[in-house]
Design an enzyme around this catalytic site. Structure first.
Site: not given
Ligand SMILES: *Cc1c(COP(=O)(O)O)cnc(C)c1O
Length: 403
Positions: A64, A117, A189, A214
């Protein structure tokens, strides 16, 4: 000066940048990293055990807390974002919630954007206010709105650029400069741009976050998240992550490292495809408008040129309405259903082109006013370009629009 500081080109960096060249003992002659499934690691003597237990982020103590596969992947991620350190976590939301929880407590204040998001928006408007954290949301296009919203208790400014679904931008340099003068931490982000198209740290942002699910992973086969920043900041987030349990699995760290080897090539192609689709669709008679930062028609095109290399792999379009379907809601639904190559699925950043009709996706969750505020026009379709041939993608869109 490190032994491999010559690794400045991103494509060379992703092939070689995960090895610790200054510490040959950690080097590995195996060209692919080992996966460490162990949940726990033994000590040879009590002195070593004390060291394992007390050294922050020891990669061989209890899983962890981290593991060697994760550590290798983090080394590369930090360098891609021009940061000292990175912490890989269970998902993008795991990284976002852990980062927010490590910076604020009851009585503190956050400034963030009206458009985030959906999971981040939920944290900012529901979970954190319920715990006594105050949050002010401002229009991301107006840097002065961020300045005006700050208070003495403001601990964090949360940014996301480009943001979903209209690819709206936030001026990273202007906001980071102001925040620095007030000792407020900035968090960006950077999922949509990826470090190939935008490096927020170059504009003074403190913490850079990704849904590694992504572009970083890039193959629609893993869920992970990462936050990059100074060693001290990342250690502070790690201390929260081990109690929140938002650790990444060793297998996903391996998959992510495998995906990262081709990140610059993939993102270059996805950005080219998105631009080609944007130009083609902008000229199409069935399309009302296209949202894409690299197009001259984007209202923040000048800012895009200042802080982004290319527009990224995501664009969105609005279809024209017809007499029986004034808003274009049905036209957008039909368009998505008629596509043959592009798949109808959420997410982005994978090798395959994905499309979503935002208004039907959120129909059950959001009121029409909430949708309007989030920039979701009834006919808006988000397109996340994959690696297919650009002409094939245009041909597919053309046949779906003709229906
Ligand atoms: C998909 C996404 C998230 C969340 O990510 P997960 O891996 O699905 O938890 C956060 N910010 C943006 C801009 C995203 O496209």
């Amino acid at each position: 000066m490190h032994n491999d500081d010559f690794l400045t080109d991103p494509q060379s960096l992703v092939i070689h940048g995960d090895l610790d060249w200054d510490n040959p003992e950690t080097d590995d002659t195996a060209l692919a990293p080992a996966i460490y499934p162990a949940s726990t690691y033994s000590a040879r003597d009590s002195a070593e055990f004390a060291e394992m237990a007390n050294q922050p982020r020891h990669p061989r103590y209890y899983a962890r807390y981290g593991n060697p596969t994760q550590e290798r992947c983090e080394r590369l991620l930090a360098r891609l974002e021009g940061a000292e350190a990175a912490l890989l976590m269970s998902s993008g939301m795991g990284a976002m919630s852990t980062t927010l929880f490590s910076h604020v407590r009851a009585g503190d204040h956050i400034v963030a954007q009206t458009t985030h998001y959906m999971g981040t928006a939920k944290l900012l408007t529901d979970l954190l206010p319920g715990m006594g954290v105050e949050v002010t949301l401002v229009d991301q296009r107006d840097p002065a709105a961020f300045f005006k919203a700050t208070r003495d208790t403001t601990k964090l400014i949360v940014l996301e650029t480009p943001s979903n679904p209209t690819l709206t931008l936030t001026d990273l340099a202007a906001i980071a400069e102001f925040a620095r003068s007030r000792n407020i931490t900035t968090l960006a982000d950077n999922t949509f741009a990826s470090p190939i198209n935008q490096r927020p740290r170059d504009f003074g942002v403190d913490l850079v976050l990704h849904s590694a699910t992504k572009y970083l992973g890039g193959h629609s086969d893993l869920i992970a998240g990462v936050v990059c920043g100074s060693r001290a900041a990342v250690e502070k987030i790690w201390a929260r992550s081990i109690v929140l349990g938002t650790n990444v699995s060793p297998f996903n760290a391996f998959l992510l490292l495998r995906g990262l080897r081709t990140l610059p090539m993939r993102v270059a192609r996805q950005s080219e495809n998105a631009l080609a689709l944007g130009r083609f669709l902008e000229a199409h008679p069935a399309i009302e408008r296209v949202h894409y930062p690299e197009l001259e028609s984007h209202s923040q095109h000048a800012l895009a040129k200042r802080q982004m290399q290319h527009g990224g792999g995501v664009l969105s379009i609005e279809l024209k309405g017809t007499p029986g379907d004034a808003s274009g809601f049905q036209a957008a639904k039909n368009f998505v259903a008629a596509l043959k190559l592009a798949k109808h699925a959420v997410s982005l950043g994978g090798v395959e082109t994905l499309v979503v009709h935002a208004a039907s996706m959120w129909e059950a969750t959001l009121t029409p006013e909430q949708m309007q505020r989030a920039g979701i026009a009834p006919s808006l379709v988000r397109i996340a370009a994959g690696l297919e041939n650009a002409q094939d993608l245009c041909t597919d869109m053309e046949q779906a629009l003709r229906r």
